[in-house]
Design an enzyme around this catalytic site. Structure first.
Site, PDB file in Angstrom:
ATOM      1  CG  HIS A 265      63.190 102.352  43.265  1.00 21.48           C
ATOM      2  ND1 HIS A 265      63.847 101.364  43.962  1.00 21.48           N
ATOM      3  CD2 HIS A 265      63.344 102.043  41.960  1.00 21.48           C
ATOM      4  CE1 HIS A 265      64.362 100.492  43.105  1.00 21.48           C
ATOM      5  NE2 HIS A 265      64.083 100.888  41.881  1.00 21.48           N
ATOM      6  CG  ASP A 277      67.049  98.401  40.694  1.00 20.44           C
ATOM      7  OD1 ASP A 277      66.369  99.428  40.790  1.00 20.44           O
ATOM      8  OD2 ASP A 277      66.553  97.280  40.472  1.00 20.44           O
ATOM      9  CD  GLU A 311      60.574  99.600  40.970  1.00 20.59           C
ATOM     10  OE1 GLU A 311      60.156  99.283  39.847  1.00 20.59           O
ATOM     11  OE2 GLU A 311      61.461  98.965  41.557  1.00 20.59           O
ATOM     12  CD  GLU A 312      63.540  96.763  42.897  1.00 15.72           C
ATOM     13  OE1 GLU A 312      62.851  96.018  42.189  1.00 15.72           O
ATOM     14  OE2 GLU A 312      64.572  97.336  42.490  1.00 15.72           O
ATOM     15  CG  ASP A 339      64.274 102.204  38.621  1.00 17.02           C
ATOM     16  OD1 ASP A 339      65.332 101.680  39.046  1.00 17.02           O
ATOM     17  OD2 ASP A 339      63.157 101.661  38.730  1.00 17.02           O
ATOM     18  CG  HIS A 409      66.427  92.806  40.906  1.00 16.25           C
ATOM     19  ND1 HIS A 409      65.176  92.447  40.453  1.00 16.25           N
ATOM     20  CD2 HIS A 409      66.422  94.163  40.955  1.00 16.25           C
ATOM     21  CE1 HIS A 409      64.455  93.531  40.242  1.00 16.25           C
ATOM     22  NE2 HIS A 409      65.180  94.596  40.529  1.00 16.25           N
TER      23      HIS A 409
HETATM   24 ZN    ZN Z   1      64.687  99.900  40.182  1.00 19.27          ZN
END
Ligand code: ZN
Length: 451
Positions: A265, A277, A311-312, A339, A409
């Site tokens: 993503h 990520d 995606e998030e 991912d 994140h």
């Molecule tokens: Zn991800």
């Protein structure tokens, strides 16, 4: 299907090229350092779309295009601020960040007493009387005894996802969640929350606190349960905006209607630059097609790379892609997502029939020279999940997971946390599996029911 010498040679060739002439690392350098965090609806997300489209076009693929999707647009606003007030005027600042999708606090912030819970069950057991007017502090840590750290994550992410909705319904005024992080440090980790059906008036602001901050808040509360917590955040949800999945493909020489998909993503959170990520998964997926172009190996099936948007905080790209595929009657034989960070690859997890898994597992010896040993049944990737009803074999690259949640994140998810060789080994491992699926896809098509 027994391994043949030319398969052994092809895998060696793919790994050699990825490790000596790979482009994944320089693509990621650009995505991370020239563009940065790519939250859905942001200027950086648009720049990442334009950049990856241009880079895919430069590979000389048969077709590169953008697939429109509408995405939510949430912005963080001014830097968040929080402190523990152990006595009037006696405060200690702690690092927090708003959870994705959260409503803001009032402009002057919120100050309230705190109640600590270890999860949603304890919150419900305490009930409205204990919670009303308070800030609920969810402090269940990730379980360090889980060797697969994704299991530890799965074991406490419900606090982040549903904590605000449940606490709001019980009359709480705010939510603070311990960051999903196995180590103790000063970085709060964001991630999305869901208010679900919670009426607007009961939607309360929620933030993540660093693990060190969580420890301090918890020990302070044990000394004095009457302390107050203050936080302020100015995040905001806007109307949906148009965006795109970026797609490129090499058309199959024999079965062009059978699609093999690789992807990751393109969106990320905004605190770091989203290198692990999921910038890593995007450039590894692009590298799979580049490796095939460079070897001159013409796949028999259509090999497609998809860089999914959103995606998030919405999964709109994955859903939109699957919807369009169903409408067009496209036939996906196989989809592989990366991912889980750009770390040393260990293997794959497969979501498929017993027959297909047995066949794929027979390829394990081909991967042994590359220390790839993990062939498990299980989940694949969030973005390719919506394709499941269409019957493809779904797979996820499984890298080593020990360090992933140091970065996930958080502002620490940056290019400096990427190891070039590990990233390249992941791309080569994906290419090797795609090659074998392409070569032995006839038998796999039979075992998946030949749809
Ligand atoms: Zn991800």
């Amino acid at each position: 299907m027994a391994a043949q010498q030319n398969d052994v040679d092809m895998l060696r060739h793919l790994y050699n090229m990825a490790l000596t002439r790979g482009k994944a690392y320089s693509w990621l350098d650009h995505l991370s350092n020239q563009i940065g965090g790519r939250l859905s609806g942001s200027v950086q997300a648009e720049q990442a779309i334009a950049y990856t489209q241009k880079e895919l076009e430069a590979l000389g693929l048969d077709r590169v295009w953008l697939q429109p999707v509408m995405v939510p647009k949430w912005v963080r606003g001014a830097a968040e601020f929080a402190y523990i007030e152990s006595a009037p005027g006696n405060t200690t600042n702690v690092p927090i960040c708003a959870l994705g999708g959260s409503v803001p606090t009032p402009a002057g912030g919120i100050k309230a007493p705190v109640i600590e819970v270890q999860g949603l069950e304890e919150l419900q057991a305490l009930g409205r009387e204990a919670v009303e007017g308070k800030i609920v502090f969810f402090n269940r840590p990730m379980d360090p005894t889980q060797i697969n750290t994704f299991r530890a994550y799965a074991g406490c992410v419900d606090q982040r996802a549903s904590g605000a909705a449940e606490a709001g319904m019980l009359g709480a005024v705010g939510v603070i969640v311990r960051s999903m992080n196995l180590r103790l440090d000063d970085y709060p980790h964001t991630g999305s929350l869901r208010y679900g059906d919670t009426p607007e008036a009961m939607r309360i602001p929620a933030a993540a606190i660093s693990t060190n901050g969580a420890e301090l808040l918890s020990t302070t509360l044990k000394l004095n349960p009457d302390i107050q917590f203050y936080f302020r955040q100015s995040c905001r949800q806007y109307d949906d905006v148009p965006s795109y999945n970026v797609i490129g493909e090499i058309r199959g020489s024999t079965y062009p209607e059978e699609i093999l998909l690789v992807g990751g993503h393109l969106d990320s959170w905004d605190l770091g630059d989203g290198s692990h990520d999921d910038g890593a998964g995007c450039v590894q997926s692009m590298e799979v097609l580049r490796l095939f172009m460079e070897t001159g190996y013409r796949p028999r099936r259509t090999l497609r790379v998809v860089l999914f948007m959103n995606e998030e905080n919405g999964l709109r790209g994955g859903r939109g892609y699957a919807e369009a595929a169903a409408q067009k009657g496209e036939k996906h034989l196989f989809a592989l997502e990366s991912d889980s960070g750009g770390f040393t690859p260990r293997g794959f997890s497969f979501d498929c029939t017993d027959e297909a898994f047995a066949q794929i597992a027979a390829w394990k010896p081909l991967f042994e020279p590359y220390l790839i040993h993990q062939f498990d049944r299980g989940g694949s990737g969030a973005d390719i999940g919506p394709l499941k009803p269409q019957g493809p074999i779904l797979a996820g690259l499984r890298p080593d997971t020990q360090r992933y949640f140091d970065y996930h994140h958080a502002e620490t998810d940056t290019f400096s946390a990427i190891n070039r060789r590990e990233l390249e080994l992941g791309a080569a491992t994906m290419a090797a599996l795609v090659y074998l699926v392409d070569r032995y896809g006839d038998a796999l098509a039979v075992s998946t029911g030949g749809q």
